[in-house]
Design a protein around this motif. Structure first.
Motif, mmCIF file in Angstrom:
data_model
loop_
_atom_site.group_PDB
_atom_site.id
_atom_site.type_symbol
_atom_site.label_atom_id
_atom_site.label_comp_id
_atom_site.label_asym_id
_atom_site.label_seq_id
_atom_site.Cartn_x
_atom_site.Cartn_y
_atom_site.Cartn_z
ATOM 1 N N GLY A 1 0.890 -1.097 -0.043
ATOM 2 C CA GLY A 1 -0.103 0.112 -0.011
ATOM 3 C C GLY A 1 1.038 1.238 -0.001
ATOM 4 O O GLY A 1 0.573 2.249 -0.726
ATOM 5 N N ALA A 2 1.902 1.239 0.689
ATOM 6 C CA ALA A 2 2.806 2.408 0.948
ATOM 7 C C ALA A 2 3.414 2.667 -0.363
ATOM 8 O O ALA A 2 3.554 3.839 -0.877
ATOM 9 N N LEU A 3 3.768 1.578 -1.228
ATOM 10 C CA LEU A 3 4.553 1.701 -2.336
ATOM 11 C C LEU A 3 3.610 2.184 -3.617
ATOM 12 O O LEU A 3 3.866 2.975 -4.362
ATOM 13 N N VAL A 4 2.496 1.780 -3.767
ATOM 14 C CA VAL A 4 1.319 2.299 -4.435
ATOM 15 C C VAL A 4 1.031 3.713 -4.211
ATOM 16 O O VAL A 4 1.090 4.359 -5.201
ATOM 17 N N GLN A 5 0.957 4.097 -3.215
ATOM 18 C CA GLN A 5 0.692 5.291 -2.783
ATOM 19 C C GLN A 5 1.932 6.506 -3.118
ATOM 20 O O GLN A 5 1.757 7.331 -3.843
ATOM 21 N N GLU A 6 3.004 5.845 -2.756
ATOM 22 C CA GLU A 6 4.420 6.657 -3.011
ATOM 23 C C GLU A 6 4.617 6.903 -4.512
ATOM 24 O O GLU A 6 5.025 8.027 -4.899
ATOM 25 N N LEU A 7 4.255 5.742 -5.412
ATOM 26 C CA LEU A 7 4.422 5.925 -6.626
ATOM 27 C C LEU A 7 3.348 6.658 -7.377
ATOM 28 O O LEU A 7 3.411 6.837 -8.755
ATOM 29 N N GLY A 8 2.349 6.672 -6.637
ATOM 30 C CA GLY A 8 1.266 7.226 -7.567
ATOM 31 C C GLY A 8 0.605 6.419 -8.530
ATOM 32 O O GLY A 8 0.020 6.534 -9.362
ATOM 33 N N LEU A 9 0.583 4.749 -8.262
ATOM 34 C CA LEU A 9 0.027 3.906 -8.967
ATOM 35 C C LEU A 9 -1.371 3.952 -9.093
ATOM 36 O O LEU A 9 -2.143 3.950 -8.007
ATOM 37 N N THR A 10 -2.099 3.625 -10.258
ATOM 38 C CA THR A 10 -3.432 3.340 -10.295
ATOM 39 C C THR A 10 -3.742 2.178 -11.163
ATOM 40 O O THR A 10 -2.750 1.418 -11.722
ATOM 41 N N GLY A 11 -4.898 1.887 -11.587
ATOM 42 C CA GLY A 11 -5.345 0.841 -12.314
ATOM 43 C C GLY A 11 -5.205 1.007 -13.654
ATOM 44 O O GLY A 11 -5.299 0.149 -14.473
ATOM 45 N N GLU A 12 -4.518 2.170 -13.987
ATOM 46 C CA GLU A 12 -4.282 2.383 -15.517
ATOM 47 C C GLU A 12 -2.688 2.351 -15.788
ATOM 48 O O GLU A 12 -2.443 2.409 -17.041
ATOM 49 N N HIS A 13 -1.921 1.769 -14.781
ATOM 50 C CA HIS A 13 -0.641 1.922 -15.011
ATOM 51 C C HIS A 13 -0.014 0.367 -15.616
ATOM 52 O O HIS A 13 -0.454 -0.444 -14.959
ATOM 53 N N ARG A 14 0.938 0.577 -16.456
ATOM 54 C CA ARG A 14 1.736 -0.693 -16.672
ATOM 55 C C ARG A 14 2.979 -0.603 -15.784
ATOM 56 O O ARG A 14 3.858 0.229 -16.115
ATOM 57 N N VAL A 15 3.375 -1.874 -15.084
ATOM 58 C CA VAL A 15 4.672 -1.691 -14.268
ATOM 59 C C VAL A 15 5.576 -2.898 -14.682
ATOM 60 O O VAL A 15 4.992 -3.954 -15.170
ATOM 61 N N LEU A 16 6.761 -2.827 -14.536
ATOM 62 C CA LEU A 16 7.712 -3.683 -14.713
ATOM 63 C C LEU A 16 8.347 -4.068 -13.532
ATOM 64 O O LEU A 16 8.863 -3.236 -12.687
ATOM 65 N N ASP A 17 8.159 -5.357 -12.971
ATOM 66 C CA ASP A 17 8.840 -5.822 -12.010
ATOM 67 C C ASP A 17 10.206 -6.586 -12.357
ATOM 68 O O ASP A 17 10.074 -7.628 -13.141
ATOM 69 N N LEU A 18 11.447 -6.107 -12.360
ATOM 70 C CA LEU A 18 12.580 -6.438 -12.892
ATOM 71 C C LEU A 18 13.476 -7.403 -11.842
ATOM 72 O O LEU A 18 13.629 -6.785 -10.652
#
Length: 255
Positions: free
Chosen positions: A29-46
């Motif tokens: 939750g903190a990571l999502v909030q800090e990065l400003g992520l939403t259901g519209e975003h495409r994320v890479l987990d490297l």
């Protein structure tokens, strides 16, 4: 980082999937909030491993591309509608297109981070250290490992303050504005779970033979004088601007 893998294969991958602590909801939750992520975003987990970060993160974003160089790690990745598992490395990132955010959980020390920061097409990075390695937390754990292998055990896995300073400086050099933040929690291991987590950090060549693993666990139990170990975990994150930003700030010009 090589697409031929880094030694996290076979039984080591099995232990990784079963025993590596992941990221509890408050951290995600903190990571999502800090990065400003939403259901519209495409994320890479490297360097995604078996999905400890990619899977919970996928519940908050549009999609996650989970990339790792070890096929055996990817084979353990849970199938989720919004997670795409891919074999690859940091060298492949420029060919994967634009991402709203790139996250790297406890894996940047395997990569050419300076080149990654320069070449990636994203406005947002999060470099995550999921606590301090177990052998650097407790002298009893370190002693068991050093006596078992007959040599010092000092690897910090890129989690120390010096490594974080290097990563932040490289992000700045690539045109980002990084800042560091932390969130703390605890995780209680049984001795079996603790041993499994330690096995997940070994190479297949150094993993104790199956018949020796009960003895290793017993040595841990005696050294700790307990049947459980409460691990204090401080997740340290170096992140850049939120994913809602249209682009990274202008790169510095020639000097």
């Amino acid at each position: 980082m090589s697409t031929t893998g880094l030694g996290f294969s076979g039984e080591v991958a099995d232990y990784y999937a079963k025993f590596r602590p992941g990221y509890p909801p408050p951290v995600i939750g903190a990571l999502v909030q800090e990065l400003g992520l939403t259901g519209e975003h495409r994320v890479l987990d490297l360097g995604c491993g078996t999905g400890q970060l990619a899977v919970p993160l996928s519940a908050h974003v549009g999609s996650v591309v989970a990339v790792d160089p070890e096929p055996d790690m990817l084979a353990h990745g849970p199938r989720r509608p919004k997670v795409e598992w891919r074999l690859g490395s940091d060298a492949d990132v420029p060919g994967l297109g634009r991402f709203d955010a790139i996250v790297v959980g406890q894996a940047l020390h395997w990569m050419d981070h300076e080149k990654l920061f320069r070449d990636a097409d994203t406005a947002t990075f999060a470099i995550i250290a999921n606590g301090t390695p177990l052998w650097l937390q407790h002298p009893a754990i370190r002693k068991v490992l050093e006596e078992w292998f007959g040599r010092p055990v000092t690897a910090d896995c890129g989690t120390d303050a010096g490594a974080r300073r290097r990563y932040a400086a490289a992000l700045e050099a690539a045109g980002y504005t990084p800042h560091e933040w932390t969130i703390s929690h605890t995780h209680e291991h049984t001795v079996e779970e603790l041993a499994g987590s330690l096995f997940s950090a070994m190479s297949p060549e150094t993993l104790p033979a199956p018949q020796d693993r009960p003895l290793f666990r017993e040595k841990l139990r005696r050294a700790l004088r307990a049947d459980t170990y409460l691990e204090p975990i401080t997740v340290a994150v170096i992140s850049t601007g939120p994913a809602s930003w249209p682009a990274r700030r202008a790169r510095p010009g020639p000097r």
